[in-house]
Design an enzyme around this catalytic site. Structure first.
Site, mmCIF file in Angstrom:
data_model
loop_
_atom_site.group_PDB
_atom_site.id
_atom_site.type_symbol
_atom_site.label_atom_id
_atom_site.label_comp_id
_atom_site.label_asym_id
_atom_site.label_seq_id
_atom_site.Cartn_x
_atom_site.Cartn_y
_atom_site.Cartn_z
ATOM 1 N N HIS A 126 0.791 -1.214 -0.141
ATOM 2 C CA HIS A 126 0.102 0.100 -0.169
ATOM 3 C C HIS A 126 0.954 1.050 -0.020
ATOM 4 O O HIS A 126 1.866 1.238 0.569
ATOM 5 C CB HIS A 126 -0.889 0.096 1.293
ATOM 6 C CG HIS A 126 -2.144 1.008 1.313
ATOM 7 N ND1 HIS A 126 -1.559 2.419 1.832
ATOM 8 C CD2 HIS A 126 -3.351 0.961 1.152
ATOM 9 C CE1 HIS A 126 -2.689 3.059 1.945
ATOM 10 N NE2 HIS A 126 -3.717 2.164 1.434
ATOM 11 N N ASP A 203 3.459 -4.154 8.090
ATOM 12 C CA ASP A 203 2.116 -3.579 8.057
ATOM 13 C C ASP A 203 0.763 -4.493 8.223
ATOM 14 O O ASP A 203 0.820 -5.441 7.267
ATOM 15 C CB ASP A 203 2.012 -2.993 6.673
ATOM 16 C CG ASP A 203 0.781 -2.410 6.252
ATOM 17 O OD1 ASP A 203 -0.286 -2.501 6.919
ATOM 18 O OD2 ASP A 203 0.679 -1.813 5.095
ATOM 19 N N GLN A 206 -4.337 -4.977 7.358
ATOM 20 C CA GLN A 206 -5.263 -6.003 6.974
ATOM 21 C C GLN A 206 -5.411 -7.345 7.702
ATOM 22 O O GLN A 206 -6.138 -8.129 7.616
ATOM 23 C CB GLN A 206 -5.222 -6.438 5.432
ATOM 24 C CG GLN A 206 -5.481 -5.395 4.321
ATOM 25 C CD GLN A 206 -6.654 -4.734 4.356
ATOM 26 O OE1 GLN A 206 -7.652 -5.346 4.769
ATOM 27 N NE2 GLN A 206 -6.951 -3.587 4.125
ATOM 28 N N LYS A 229 -9.991 -0.673 10.732
ATOM 29 C CA LYS A 229 -10.123 -1.810 10.285
ATOM 30 C C LYS A 229 -10.182 -3.008 11.117
ATOM 31 O O LYS A 229 -10.480 -4.037 10.465
ATOM 32 C CB LYS A 229 -8.699 -1.950 9.306
ATOM 33 C CG LYS A 229 -8.555 -0.980 8.360
ATOM 34 C CD LYS A 229 -7.435 -1.490 7.237
ATOM 35 C CE LYS A 229 -7.005 -0.097 6.480
ATOM 36 N NZ LYS A 229 -7.796 0.150 5.481
ATOM 37 N N CYS A 367 -4.814 2.398 -3.345
ATOM 38 C CA CYS A 367 -3.546 2.873 -3.162
ATOM 39 C C CYS A 367 -2.475 1.954 -3.299
ATOM 40 O O CYS A 367 -1.620 1.785 -2.508
ATOM 41 C CB CYS A 367 -3.624 3.318 -1.664
ATOM 42 S SG CYS A 367 -4.700 4.701 -1.182
HETATM 43 N N1 PLP Z 1 -1.417 -0.798 4.527
HETATM 44 C C1 PLP Z 1 -2.538 -1.490 3.885
HETATM 45 C C2 PLP Z 1 -2.443 -2.780 3.685
HETATM 46 C C3 PLP Z 1 -3.844 -0.941 3.963
HETATM 47 O O1 PLP Z 1 -4.868 -1.683 3.342
HETATM 48 C C4 PLP Z 1 -4.160 0.333 4.353
HETATM 49 C C5 PLP Z 1 -5.588 1.120 4.226
HETATM 50 O O2 PLP Z 1 -6.358 0.885 3.224
HETATM 51 C C6 PLP Z 1 -3.028 1.195 4.978
HETATM 52 C C7 PLP Z 1 -1.973 0.507 5.045
HETATM 53 C C8 PLP Z 1 -3.341 2.450 5.492
HETATM 54 O O3 PLP Z 1 -4.054 2.439 6.612
HETATM 55 P P1 PLP Z 1 -4.632 3.685 7.170
HETATM 56 O O4 PLP Z 1 -5.177 4.733 6.065
HETATM 57 O O5 PLP Z 1 -5.651 3.338 8.109
HETATM 58 O O6 PLP Z 1 -3.308 4.339 7.820
#
Ligand code: PLP
Length: 409
Positions: A126, A203, A206, A229, A367
């Site tokens: 992401h 990260d 998910q 999430k 993203c």
């Molecule tokens: N990493 C992953 C795999 C994600 O799915 C997301 C959000 O969709 C993020 C990072 C970013 O999360 P946040 O926007 O809550 O900081």
């Protein structure tokens, strides 16, 4: 109805959002990878805090200040247990996954990375786990490399190993791809990174709603996730870091609460985790996350996982029967996420038709533009499943996609 289905049909009742119609149709919420709906227990807990416990934390010399501080720190303890951290000081409260990565990239990265060093990510990251590293790499002269993925969406382990070297100082990867659903082997990748002396950031955005995480077993140095999430509030998240590493890191932001002593000329900083929590924190964020973890634990992680795998299997099998539909990401170890396109159509058009049918999905690049470039497409339609979904949701999705095909092809 099997045993799991009947358990989760009562779980569904805890989500008031599902008792509404959109465009005159029953809402079929299949966008949990973007954010999960919030159960009543979480909404009620936050409402109770605002109604009866509102007070600032760590500073009030009065009863409500103590109540709020105790609830805030109890949330930290809960998160430490949830992640199986060795100690509570390893839990830093942040705004979300994105801020957690930025904190590590800027605080640890700017202190420890230098010209010629390498940061290894993967092609399925992401933007939240790409851009902060690029920003820091540019400042210090380091380089960001991405390990490739195979055509089925799995990480190409050979390429990952090939790209690891003595130059690699940080390996930052997602536990689960928000597009492909691919679950990475967190312990294995961490071990391989540690063998070349690199630090590891995972990260966890998910993975946290799918299964329980044990940061000590995985042995990662950092782990980040967002409360929204996993059934919790927006604007709140967690950075886990090994205490001995956090202790060596400078603050990311300055202000109240993160100090030990301030004079006009100089400031000495507080202990971790407070050193990284400048300003009034998102108190109800922590308290809401506590309630969200309680909610998940009450159901049980094994049951959640088993049920979501049932939904994934059934939805995959039914979608695969639609002609011209291509699924992106067919790794054997997947989270409950299905990205797809109808050949010859644009993902946004399909998304709009689904919306008219009451089916809420995400359509776009999610993203993950480098991943889209690797797949050679501008975007996908993504359906993602959670504890409140059921067979009727899957059938509504399949019917709406078939309708979109009829209309667009
Ligand atoms: N990493 C992953 C795999 C994600 O799915 C997301 C959000 O969709 C993020 C990072 C970013 O999360 P946040 O926007 O809550 O900081």
């Amino acid at each position: 109805m099997n045993e799991l289905e009947s358990l989760f049909s009562s779980v569904r009742n805890e989500f008031p959002a599902l008792n509404q119609k959109v465009h005159g149709k029953t809402l079929r919420y299949l966008d949990s990878a973007a954010t999960t709906l919030k159960p009543k227990a979480v909404v009620d807990r936050i409402s109770h805090f605002y109604s009866y416990e509102t007070s600032n934390v760590h500073r009030g010399a009065h009863y409500l200040g103590d109540v709020a501080t105790q609830a805030f720190e109890a949330a930290r303890q809960k998160v430490a247990e949830f992640l199986h951290a060795k100690q509570i000081e390893e839990i830093v409260f942040v705004r979300g996954t994105t801020e957690g990565v930025n904190l590590v990239a800027h605080s640890w990265g700017l202190t420890n990375l230098k010209d010629g060093d390498e940061i290894l990510i993967t092609e399925m990251e992401h933007h939240g786990n790409i851009v902060p590293w690029q920003m820091v790499a540019e400042k210090v002269g380091a380089k960001v490399l991405a390990a490739k993925i195979l055509d089925n969406g799995e990480l190409d382990l050979e390429d990952f190993k090939k790209k690891l070297s003595a130059k690699t100082k940080m390996v930052a990867f997602t536990a689960c791809s928000n597009v492909l659903g691919t679950n990475n082997d967190m312990a294995l990748l961490t071990k391989l990174a540690h063998e070349v002396g690199a630090k590891v950031l995972i990260d966890g955005a998910q993975i946290v709603s799918q299964s329980s995480v044990d940061v000590q077993k995985i042995d990662c140095d950092f782990f980040v996730f967002s409360a929204h999430k996993l059934f919790g509030p927006f604007g709140f998240g967690v950075l886990y870091g090994k205490k001995e590493i956090l202790d060596q890191m400078p603050p990311y932001q300055g202000g109240g609460s993160m100090i030990a002593k301030v004079t006009v000329d100089k400031t000495t900083f507080n202990e971790v985790p407070f050193r990284f929590e400048a300003g009034t924190p998102h108190v109800e964020g922590a308290i809401g996350l506590h309630a969200a973890i309680d909610f998940m634990e009450k159901i049980g992680f094994e049951k959640i996982h088993a049920y979501e795998m049932e939904l994934l299997k059934e939805a995959t099998a039914k979608l695969e029967m639609i002609p011209d539909l291509k699924i992106f990401g067919t790794a054997p170890n997947k989270g409950p996420i299905i990205s797809f396109n109808l050949k010859g159509t644009h993902h946004s058009d399909v998304g709009q038709i689904l919306d008219q049918e009451g089916v809420a999905v995400r359509a776009g690049h999610h993203c993950t533009q480098p991943l889209m470039a690797r797949l050679g497409i501008p975007g996908t339609v993504r359906a993602s499943f959670s504890v409140y979904n059921n067979r009727e949701d899957i059938d509504a999705l399949v019917k709406a996609v078939a309708k979109a095909r009829e209309m667009l092809l």
